[in-house]
Design an enzyme around this catalytic site. Structure first.
Site: not given
Ligand code: NAD
Ligand code: GLY
Length: 364
Positions: A244, A226, A142, A120, A247, A184, A240, A264, A251, A236
């Site tokens: 998006n 942010k 998030k 939890r 998005h 982003e 907030r 993404h 998405h 949100e």
């Molecule tokens: P990812 O996590 O898939 O990383 C991209 C690639 O880079 C992967 O292959 C990873 O192994 C590699 N990698 C990571 N760090 C590295 C480094 N320093 N050197 C070499 N390779 C490296 O993708 P991302 O773009 O980081 O994240 C996308 C995800 O984030 C999506 O699932 C999206 O929905 C989510 N997201 C979440 C929020 C939130 O607020 N929580 C906001 C935006 C996006």
């Molecule tokens: N990336 C959208 C949020 O954090 O609200």
């Protein structure tokens, strides 16, 4: 190094941004009062940075259990999430054992959700290693996983205790992943920071060349934007949602094309052009604004034409968006460059026109 704070009362936390931070144990120490921690990472990041982090932690007498997951958006699901729980239980991790996410947004979102739900809730630390994660996903709490029917559909708001963004990790990031993060970054300029958008127009070349100063500036300015939005509207219920921009379409592109086929940030880029097109059709921005936005995404090496999934498929997928209210899709649109709004009553005809004009084809 710069340190910003996400102001959330008792749950406020620092974001440290700079070079060489992975080796600075004193930054991590306040969030690691005990002798054990678990590090969640993936098969790509582990050989690059896991040992470095473990070594830093050993310096403050913290033994870290590594949990190495398969790499990719297609693994951001309940099966992989269970691997985290399995490892935590097998290693008898307790309520006080912090979970550290070392990786991109996929690792951050999954580890965060595991931290929110294991026993939890256990303490959580974000060490983002992609540009996208450093400017967006590691900040704001998030967390979650995808469902075959929709992106990020299962999750929780759960804030980390600390974000440590070491810019040096970006040196190993592939070019297309750097560009995905820039999508982003551009978003913040478009929704609420015109001077930043203009700075990006002037400095895109430096960002693509991984100029440390330019990266540090862009990451800090993005995190500042942010942090302000999250402090004002953590869950949100209003502002907030503006984060998006692009998005809702993006998405749909990601899940419609099969998770992992469009990054993404790539979906966000093409989706933002669709949002800009729709804003133009509503008479809010001009053709020259759309061209200017398109130009910046193109210079960042990002796609500006969405895949042609067909209007019906887009509508079906967007109908599952988390912002849907009373069955109506709510879009984040642009009143002008630097000012976004949420709009819940887009005329269907205009939406159809945008879908037809933007997907894999010609100008509308
Ligand atoms: P990812 O996590 O898939 O990383 C991209 C690639 O880079 C992967 O292959 C990873 O192994 C590699 N990698 C990571 N760090 C590295 C480094 N320093 N050197 C070499 N390779 C490296 O993708 P991302 O773009 O980081 O994240 C996308 C995800 O984030 C999506 O699932 C999206 O929905 C989510 N997201 C979440 C929020 C939130 O607020 N929580 C906001 C935006 C996006
Ligand atoms: N990336 C959208 C949020 O954090 O609200």
């Amino acid at each position: 190094m710069q340190t910003l704070t996400v102001q959330l009362g008792e749950r406020s936390y620092p974001i440290h941004i700079g070079s060489g931070l992975l080796g600075q144990a004193e930054l991590l120490q306040p969030a690691l009062p005990r002798k054990r921690a678990a590090i969640v990472t993936d098969t790509t990041v582990a050989p690059l940075y896991l040992e470095k982090l473990r070594q830093t932690l050993r310096g403050i007498d913290v033994i870290a259990i590594p949990i190495i997951l398969p790499d990719g958006e297609e693994y951001k699901n309940s099966v992989t999430l269970n691997l985290i729980y399995d490892a935590l239980l097998t290693n008898r991790c307790e309520r006080t054992t912090p979970l550290i996410a070392l990786g991109g947004g996929v690792i951050g979102d999954m580890a965060g959700y595991a931290a929110a739900t294991y026993l939890r809730g256990v303490p959580f630390i974000q060490i983002p290693t992609t540009l996208l994660a450093q400017v967006d996903s590691s900040v704001g709490g998030k967390t979650g996983i995808n469902h075959p029917l929709g992106k990020n559909m299962i999750g929780a708001f759960y804030q980390p205790q600390l974000v440590l963004a070491d810019i040096d990790t970006l040196n190993t990031l592939p070019d297309n992943e750097l560009s995905a993060g820039i999508a982003e970054v551009i978003k913040y300029g478009l929704i609420r920071d015109l001077p930043f958008f203009e700075w990006l127009e002037q400095n895109m070349g430096k960002l693509l060349a991984r100029d440390t100063e330019a990266l540090q500036y862009a990451i800090a300015r993005s995190c500042l934007n942010k942090a302000e939005v999250v402090a004002a509207d953590e869950r949100e219920s209003g502002e907030r949602a503006l984060l998006n921009l692009g998005h809702t379409f993006g998405h749909a592109i990601e899940s419609g094309m099969g998770y992992g086929n469009w990054l993404h940030g790539e979906g966000v880029a093409a989706g933002t052009i669709m949002a800009a097109d729709l804003s133009q059709r509503l008479g809010w921005i001009g053709a020259q604004d759309v061209a200017r936005i398109c130009g910046l995404f193109e210079r960042a090496g990002l796609p500006t034409v969405a895949p042609d999934l067909g209007a019906e498929k887009y509508l079906e997928l967007m109908g599952l968006d988390k912002k849907v209210e009373g069955g109506k899709i709510r879009f984040v649109l642009l009143r002008e460059i630097g000012r976004a709004v949420v709009c819940g009553d887009v005329p269907e005809m205009l939406l159809q026109q945008t879908l037809e004009a933007c997907c894999g084809r010609v100008d509308g």
